[in-house]
Design a protein around this motif. Structure first.
Motif, PDB file in Angstrom:
ATOM      1  N   UNK A   1      15.404  36.212  20.430  1.00  0.00           N
ATOM      2  CA  UNK A   1      15.916  35.448  21.168  1.00  0.00           C
ATOM      3  C   UNK A   1      17.050  36.147  22.210  1.00  0.00           C
TER       4      UNK A   1
ATOM      5  N   UNK B   1       5.816  28.051  14.488  1.00  0.00           N
ATOM      6  CA  UNK B   1       4.968  26.857  15.575  1.00  0.00           C
ATOM      7  C   UNK B   1       3.422  27.712  15.713  1.00  0.00           C
ATOM      8  N   UNK B   2       3.619  29.307  16.060  1.00  0.00           N
ATOM      9  CA  UNK B   2       2.955  30.915  15.299  1.00  0.00           C
ATOM     10  C   UNK B   2       1.678  30.371  14.286  1.00  0.00           C
ATOM     11  N   UNK B   3       3.034  30.148  13.855  1.00  0.00           N
ATOM     12  CA  UNK B   3       1.865  30.000  12.775  1.00  0.00           C
ATOM     13  C   UNK B   3       1.354  29.247  12.275  1.00  0.00           C
TER      14      UNK B   3
ATOM     15  N   UNK C   1      -0.072  27.150  14.260  1.00  0.00           N
ATOM     16  CA  UNK C   1      -1.104  26.904  14.945  1.00  0.00           C
ATOM     17  C   UNK C   1      -2.451  27.801  14.760  1.00  0.00           C
ATOM     18  N   UNK C   2      -1.779  29.244  14.487  1.00  0.00           N
ATOM     19  CA  UNK C   2      -2.688  30.398  14.206  1.00  0.00           C
ATOM     20  C   UNK C   2      -3.336  29.037  12.323  1.00  0.00           C
TER      21      UNK C   2
ATOM     22  N   UNK D   1      18.274  30.607  15.583  1.00  0.00           N
ATOM     23  CA  UNK D   1      16.551  28.847  14.938  1.00  0.00           C
ATOM     24  C   UNK D   1      16.275  28.829  15.985  1.00  0.00           C
ATOM     25  N   UNK D   2      15.958  29.056  17.094  1.00  0.00           N
ATOM     26  CA  UNK D   2      15.036  29.284  18.155  1.00  0.00           C
ATOM     27  C   UNK D   2      13.871  30.761  17.742  1.00  0.00           C
ATOM     28  N   UNK D   3      14.254  31.501  17.033  1.00  0.00           N
ATOM     29  CA  UNK D   3      13.521  32.557  16.834  1.00  0.00           C
ATOM     30  C   UNK D   3      12.642  32.096  15.427  1.00  0.00           C
TER      31      UNK D   3
ATOM     32  N   UNK E   1       9.928  28.199  21.292  1.00  0.00           N
ATOM     33  CA  UNK E   1       8.281  28.328  20.835  1.00  0.00           C
ATOM     34  C   UNK E   1       7.456  28.541  21.440  1.00  0.00           C
TER      35      UNK E   1
ATOM     36  N   UNK F   1      11.816  28.252  14.633  1.00  0.00           N
ATOM     37  CA  UNK F   1      11.197  27.294  15.436  1.00  0.00           C
ATOM     38  C   UNK F   1      10.126  28.354  15.923  1.00  0.00           C
ATOM     39  N   UNK F   2      10.065  29.014  17.043  1.00  0.00           N
ATOM     40  CA  UNK F   2       9.189  29.873  17.551  1.00  0.00           C
ATOM     41  C   UNK F   2       7.836  30.373  16.479  1.00  0.00           C
ATOM     42  N   UNK F   3       8.683  30.630  15.499  1.00  0.00           N
ATOM     43  CA  UNK F   3       7.958  31.667  14.050  1.00  0.00           C
ATOM     44  C   UNK F   3       7.074  30.931  13.353  1.00  0.00           C
TER      45      UNK F   3
ATOM     46  N   UNK G   1      14.729  25.590  21.311  1.00  0.00           N
ATOM     47  CA  UNK G   1      14.119  25.807  20.541  1.00  0.00           C
ATOM     48  C   UNK G   1      13.043  25.402  20.495  1.00  0.00           C
TER      49      UNK G   1
ATOM     50  N   UNK H   1      10.355  38.758  16.680  1.00  0.00           N
ATOM     51  CA  UNK H   1      10.723  38.409  18.378  1.00  0.00           C
ATOM     52  C   UNK H   1      12.268  37.807  18.110  1.00  0.00           C
TER      53      UNK H   1
ATOM     54  N   UNK I   1       5.041  39.639  12.884  1.00  0.00           N
ATOM     55  CA  UNK I   1       5.598  38.428  14.443  1.00  0.00           C
ATOM     56  C   UNK I   1       7.054  38.214  15.139  1.00  0.00           C
TER      57      UNK I   1
END
Lengths: 113, 113
Positions: free
Chosen positions: B51, A24-26, A28-29, A16-18, B21, A20-22, B17, B49, B47
């Motif tokens: 964790x 967030x980066x996408x 943001x881009x 889940x954390x991965x 992020x 969410x990070x994905x 999460x 990643x 991308x």
């Protein structure tokens, strides 16, 4: 920025954390390419983000559509399905960064994960 | 990219999460400013990643130092402590994006979260 995650998939917390990070980066881009001022302001102000939950894929798409109607940056994340999920499962959506009052219009009422 | 998270803090999954992020965006920004080719290659290749978990703040700092010795992008995340944690708690570290063989040298042996 708000990231909404599906809880019906019962992802593990690392997975889940991965995801969410994905998201967030996408998103943001996406902001950086379409609303550079929003992206830079958010970054310089500590990049606040909130993670909330939804119960279905349909809810994710609805949120995405509402955010697009307000011209907010968005990013849906589809997992490649190499580990815990079937291929191309839509797991979460990132919304923003952008003006708080616009993001609130889409995400108010959603509960924190 | 690898993000290592402290499990000794017992963060909730939404909190965790969000912290992951944060680390992902910050170390990506670090890569973009210092190794733009690494950042752009990673973004265009999906991308990826991972964790992973560590048990203490000391472990986070050790990982960060090893990554810095290899000239990898890194970002430590400190929580502002408005909700679940004391102010300025270091929660996780992002490493990369960068050459897989360099990142592996630092993070091999760590377990998936």
């Amino acid at each position: 920025m708000v990231v909404a995650v599906r809880t019906d998939l019962r992802m593990g917390k690392g997975k889940m954390a991965g995801q969410v990070a994905h998201a967030a980066i996408s998103t943001f881009e996406e902001a950086r390419s379409k609303h550079r001022d929003w992206a830079e302001a958010w970054l310089s102000e500590g990049q606040s983000k909130i993670v909330v939950k939804v119960r279905s894929e349909k809810d994710l798409f609805m949120l995405r559509d509402e955010a697009l109607d307000l011209d907010l940056p968005t990013a849906l994340v589809q997992d490649r399905g190499l580990t815990q999920l079937p291929p191309n499962t839509t797991t979460c959506v990132g919304i923003g960064p952008g003006p708080a009052e616009l993001i609130d219009r889409v995400t108010r009422g959603l509960k924190l994960l």
